[in-house]
Enzyme design. Structure first.
Site, PDB file in Angstrom:
ATOM      1  N   GLU A  47       0.869  -1.181   0.000  1.00 58.30           N
ATOM      2  CA  GLU A  47       0.000   0.000   0.000  1.00 58.30           C
ATOM      3  C   GLU A  47       0.904   1.228   0.000  1.00 58.30           C
ATOM      4  O   GLU A  47       1.586   1.490   0.985  1.00 58.30           O
ATOM      5  CB  GLU A  47      -0.913  -0.052   1.237  1.00 58.30           C
ATOM      6  CG  GLU A  47      -2.003   0.979   1.231  1.00 58.30           C
ATOM      7  CD  GLU A  47      -2.849   0.928  -0.036  1.00 58.30           C
ATOM      8  OE1 GLU A  47      -3.258  -0.166  -0.453  1.00 58.30           O
ATOM      9  OE2 GLU A  47      -3.086   2.006  -0.607  1.00 58.30           O
ATOM     10  N   CYS A  79       4.877  -1.993  -8.626  1.00 55.39           N
ATOM     11  CA  CYS A  79       3.508  -1.694  -8.197  1.00 55.39           C
ATOM     12  C   CYS A  79       3.475  -0.475  -7.260  1.00 55.39           C
ATOM     13  O   CYS A  79       3.677   0.633  -7.727  1.00 55.39           O
ATOM     14  CB  CYS A  79       2.889  -2.936  -7.589  1.00 55.39           C
ATOM     15  SG  CYS A  79       1.103  -2.900  -7.685  1.00 55.39           S
ATOM     16  N   ARG A 106      -3.225   5.254  -9.695  1.00 55.46           N
ATOM     17  CA  ARG A 106      -3.388   4.152  -8.735  1.00 55.46           C
ATOM     18  C   ARG A 106      -4.667   3.360  -9.012  1.00 55.46           C
ATOM     19  O   ARG A 106      -5.693   3.927  -9.360  1.00 55.46           O
ATOM     20  CB  ARG A 106      -3.464   4.698  -7.311  1.00 55.46           C
ATOM     21  CG  ARG A 106      -2.198   5.370  -6.866  1.00 55.46           C
ATOM     22  CD  ARG A 106      -2.345   5.942  -5.474  1.00 55.46           C
ATOM     23  NE  ARG A 106      -2.484   4.896  -4.473  1.00 55.46           N
ATOM     24  CZ  ARG A 106      -2.743   5.123  -3.192  1.00 55.46           C
ATOM     25  NH1 ARG A 106      -2.933   6.344  -2.770  1.00 55.46           N
ATOM     26  NH2 ARG A 106      -2.834   4.126  -2.344  1.00 55.46           N
ATOM     27  N   HIS A 171       4.015  -7.611 -10.447  1.00 58.08           N
ATOM     28  CA  HIS A 171       4.859  -8.232  -9.413  1.00 58.08           C
ATOM     29  C   HIS A 171       5.684  -9.361 -10.032  1.00 58.08           C
ATOM     30  O   HIS A 171       5.163 -10.462 -10.223  1.00 58.08           O
ATOM     31  CB  HIS A 171       3.967  -8.852  -8.326  1.00 58.08           C
ATOM     32  CG  HIS A 171       3.266  -7.859  -7.469  1.00 58.08           C
ATOM     33  ND1 HIS A 171       3.628  -7.618  -6.170  1.00 58.08           N
ATOM     34  CD2 HIS A 171       2.226  -7.038  -7.724  1.00 58.08           C
ATOM     35  CE1 HIS A 171       2.840  -6.699  -5.651  1.00 58.08           C
ATOM     36  NE2 HIS A 171       1.976  -6.327  -6.575  1.00 58.08           N
ATOM     37  N   GLU A 173       8.013 -11.005  -8.647  1.00 54.97           N
ATOM     38  CA  GLU A 173       8.496 -11.937  -7.605  1.00 54.97           C
ATOM     39  C   GLU A 173       7.487 -13.049  -7.347  1.00 54.97           C
ATOM     40  O   GLU A 173       7.769 -13.962  -6.579  1.00 54.97           O
ATOM     41  CB  GLU A 173       8.804 -11.165  -6.308  1.00 54.97           C
ATOM     42  CG  GLU A 173       7.609 -10.812  -5.425  1.00 54.97           C
ATOM     43  CD  GLU A 173       6.728  -9.691  -5.985  1.00 54.97           C
ATOM     44  OE1 GLU A 173       7.034  -9.160  -7.068  1.00 54.97           O
ATOM     45  OE2 GLU A 173       5.709  -9.362  -5.335  1.00 54.97           O
TER      46      GLU A 173
HETATM   47  N1  GLN Z   1      -3.040  -0.283  -5.077  1.00 52.39           N
HETATM   48  C1  GLN Z   1      -1.824  -0.120  -4.321  1.00 52.39           C
HETATM   49  C2  GLN Z   1      -1.514   1.353  -4.082  1.00 52.39           C
HETATM   50  O1  GLN Z   1      -2.151   2.191  -4.625  1.00 52.39           O
HETATM   51  C3  GLN Z   1      -0.669  -0.809  -5.022  1.00 52.39           C
HETATM   52  C4  GLN Z   1      -0.938  -2.290  -5.118  1.00 52.39           C
HETATM   53  C5  GLN Z   1       0.285  -3.149  -5.137  1.00 52.39           C
HETATM   54  O2  GLN Z   1       1.399  -2.705  -4.819  1.00 52.39           O
HETATM   55  N2  GLN Z   1       0.089  -4.418  -5.414  1.00 52.39           N
HETATM   56  O3  GLN Z   1      -0.650   1.661  -3.323  1.00 52.39           O
END
Ligand code: GLN
Length: 191
Positions: A47, A79, A106, A171, A173
């Site tokens: 997050e 991300c 986002r 991602h 990983e």
């Molecule tokens: N939705 C998240 C954000 O806005 C990011 C999601 C993720 O890292 N998988 O921070």
């Protein structure tokens, strides 16, 4: 070569294992002291609001921004890490490094298709398409002239680089494929 994995949230262990499999030393980074000896840094997903706030409390935002400016410190943001590296963010914008000349949107895939996997052709990564896992992923809305797109999904940029900086919406990983980590390690080595 020693790679730091920002260890605030997300798939820290998986990133450590991928870096080790790709042939470099990997350590967890939580403090300024941890950051000092690393040659490159990976910021995992999670997050972005929470990660940015905790990074700021530790002084990591300023320290990373300064290293990027002064020594072209290599950083790979996945991300939420992409959001933390973005110069601009659509809507609610977290505390962040803001070093990469792009706009991050986002949760741009919405709630219905929040998570999915897609095979991607990535510029500079040969062989089979890369199995990319997207989880409430951001999209890249706009890029500056120094930013080079590396992969697209449905016409949107989902991976890009700018000098020593690398970002992906997905991602890498979460599968056994280490080619994206290898790509980042090559950047750190060149640097
Ligand atoms: N939705 C998240 C954000 O806005 C990011 C999601 C993720 O890292 N998988 O921070």
């Amino acid at each position: 070569m020693r790679i730091g994995i920002l260890a605030i949230q997300g798939d820290v262990r998986e990133h450590l294992q991928h870096v080790q499999k790709a042939g470099a030393e990997a350590i967890e980074v939580r403090t300024l002291g941890d950051l000092a000896p690393v040659d490159g840094l990976i910021i995992p997903g999670g997050e972005s609001t929470t990660i940015g706030m905790l990074m700021e409390e530790e002084g990591l935002i300023d320290a990373i921004r300064t290293r990027i400016r002064d020594e072209q410190f290599p950083v790979y943001g996945t991300c939420a890490g992409l959001i933390l590296l973005a110069k601009e963010v659509v809507g609610k914008s977290p505390a962040r490094i803001g070093a990469m000349d792009l706009i991050a949107d986002r949760n741009a895939y919405g709630r219905q298709v929040a998570s999915f996997e897609a095979p991607l052709q990535i510029d500079g990564i040969g062989g089979d398409p890369f199995p990319a896992v997207f989880i409430r992923a951001p999209q890249v809305k706009n890029i500056g002239p120094q930013v080079k797109p590396l992969a697209y999904y449905q016409g949107q940029i989902v991976m890009a680089e700018q000098g020593s900086l690398l970002v992906s919406s997905f991602h890498p990983e979460m599968t056994n494929d280490i080619r994206v980590h290898q790509y980042f390690l090559d950047k750190v080595r060149q640097h």
